[in-house]
Design an enzyme around this catalytic site. Sequence first.
Site, PDB file in Angstrom:
ATOM      1  N   ARG A  38     -24.395  -7.919   5.897  1.00 44.00           N
ATOM      2  CA  ARG A  38     -24.751  -7.293   6.957  1.00 44.00           C
ATOM      3  C   ARG A  38     -25.085  -5.707   7.101  1.00 44.00           C
ATOM      4  NH1 ARG A  38     -20.461 -10.761   8.568  1.00 44.00           N
ATOM      5  NH2 ARG A  38     -19.146  -8.990   7.994  1.00 44.00           N
ATOM      6  N   CYS A 127       0.768  -1.186   7.030  1.00 42.25           N
ATOM      7  CA  CYS A 127       0.823   0.068   7.444  1.00 42.25           C
ATOM      8  C   CYS A 127       2.207   0.476   8.265  1.00 42.25           C
ATOM      9  CB  CYS A 127      -0.472   0.452   8.441  1.00 42.25           C
ATOM     10  SG  CYS A 127      -0.565  -1.255   9.538  1.00 42.25           S
ATOM     11  N   GLN A 154       1.874  -0.387  18.110  1.00 39.49           N
ATOM     12  CA  GLN A 154       0.854  -0.568  17.072  1.00 39.49           C
ATOM     13  C   GLN A 154      -0.583  -0.359  17.716  1.00 39.49           C
ATOM     14  OE1 GLN A 154       3.162  -3.564  14.084  1.00 39.49           O
ATOM     15  NE2 GLN A 154       1.033  -3.278  13.733  1.00 39.49           N
ATOM     16  N   GLY A 158      -5.168  -1.085  13.170  1.00 37.58           N
ATOM     17  CA  GLY A 158      -4.551  -2.001  12.536  1.00 37.58           C
ATOM     18  C   GLY A 158      -5.498  -3.356  12.457  1.00 37.58           C
ATOM     19  N   HIS A 251       0.293   4.449  14.725  1.00 37.63           N
ATOM     20  CA  HIS A 251       1.496   3.513  15.109  1.00 37.63           C
ATOM     21  C   HIS A 251       2.656   4.153  15.456  1.00 37.63           C
ATOM     22  CE1 HIS A 251      -0.923   0.431  13.795  1.00 37.63           C
ATOM     23  NE2 HIS A 251      -0.512  -0.025  12.877  1.00 37.63           N
ATOM     24  N   GLN A 324      -1.925   5.207  11.255  1.00 30.30           N
ATOM     25  CA  GLN A 324      -1.956   3.808  10.527  1.00 30.30           C
ATOM     26  C   GLN A 324      -3.257   4.097   9.685  1.00 30.30           C
ATOM     27  OE1 GLN A 324      -4.911   1.485  11.158  1.00 30.30           O
ATOM     28  NE2 GLN A 324      -3.909   0.277   9.607  1.00 30.30           N
TER      29      GLN A 324
END
Length: 340
Positions: A38, A127, A154, A158, A251, A324
Amino acid sequence: MKNVAIAGATGAVGQELLAILEERNFPLKSLKLLASARSAGKKIKFKGEDITVQELRHDSFEGIDLVLSSAGGSISKEYMPSAVKAGAVVVDNTSYFRMNPEVPLVVPEINPQEIKKHKGIIANPNCSTIIMLLPLFPLYKAFGIERVHACTYQAASGAGATAMEELRLESAALATGKTFTRTVIPHQYAFNLFPHNSPYNDGSSARSSVHAPTGYCEEEWKMVAETHKIFGDNNLRVNATCVRVPILRAHSEALNIRFSKKASVAGIYDVLRTAPGVEILEDPSENRWPMPIDASGKDPVLAGRVRIDQSQDNTFDIWIVGDQIRKGAALNAIQIAELL
Ligand code: A2P
């Protein structure tokens, strides 16, 4: 000088890898950017020059010395053996190789010595685990740890760049009374939170790839199993509750730690003040503690709000926040590459 390839170059971590390679002036002979079909043909700027993204294929690694891989576990499983076969060393950001006993799992501030043992692949930890372990390791050395429990808050990062974009769009839509159709995150994310959506072991299905016990989601079990591997201590009692909150990229974690040796608030601050990769940020008189906006785009894990847990002996609470995408992923990977 190295020939470097980034697998997943168009993703959230891939983009940060590019930014950090540039910032730290990593010794590059050449840089190849790989993503899905893509994105093939798309141009990405690096040091002022356009680099054309190429489709990741098994023959993408000819002449490559180092691969920084962050395109997802199934992609690493499929393509990274080809990179190793072509002679490259892979620093892999996905969970796929982390618990493989042949693969070092490294946080450079904690177990850099493990890097030497690699057989072509070095894994970058989860993470939430990296962010927890930067302050935890020096405390473990100083006081010994009987048990630690982490509650995480979080960010969308992530779950990747598409999740971050969906959180932005959903927030804008809901704030203006519009309806929104989600395609990436399974639950309403804007103005909401939910226990982490990684695979949950309900006890009836086959165990997940990370062997989470019944009642845990994979993210929670990664924090337990990876801590054991990185510290080289399978007896350390670790537990976690992981939650996604509508934050873009840092986070936060509330750590509750019971120490073996007598600890004190002042003693903990002393250790944290000199902990590599950790910075204390707080102003108690203003009720000011580390926040995701303080950590976003920054290297250190921010710590503060150390207090005694009154409910049990020799137990303390610490509040930490880390980016993160940076220390939780891209920065840690590039630090490993620098040590290599
Ligand atoms: P693409 O942008 O072409 O989909 P994130 O973690 O931010 O979601 O990023 C995931 C990264 O992994 C992106 O760079 C994405 O490329 C890449 N990726 C996803 N699927 C594939 C695939 N089948 N082959 C190669 N790269 C992939």
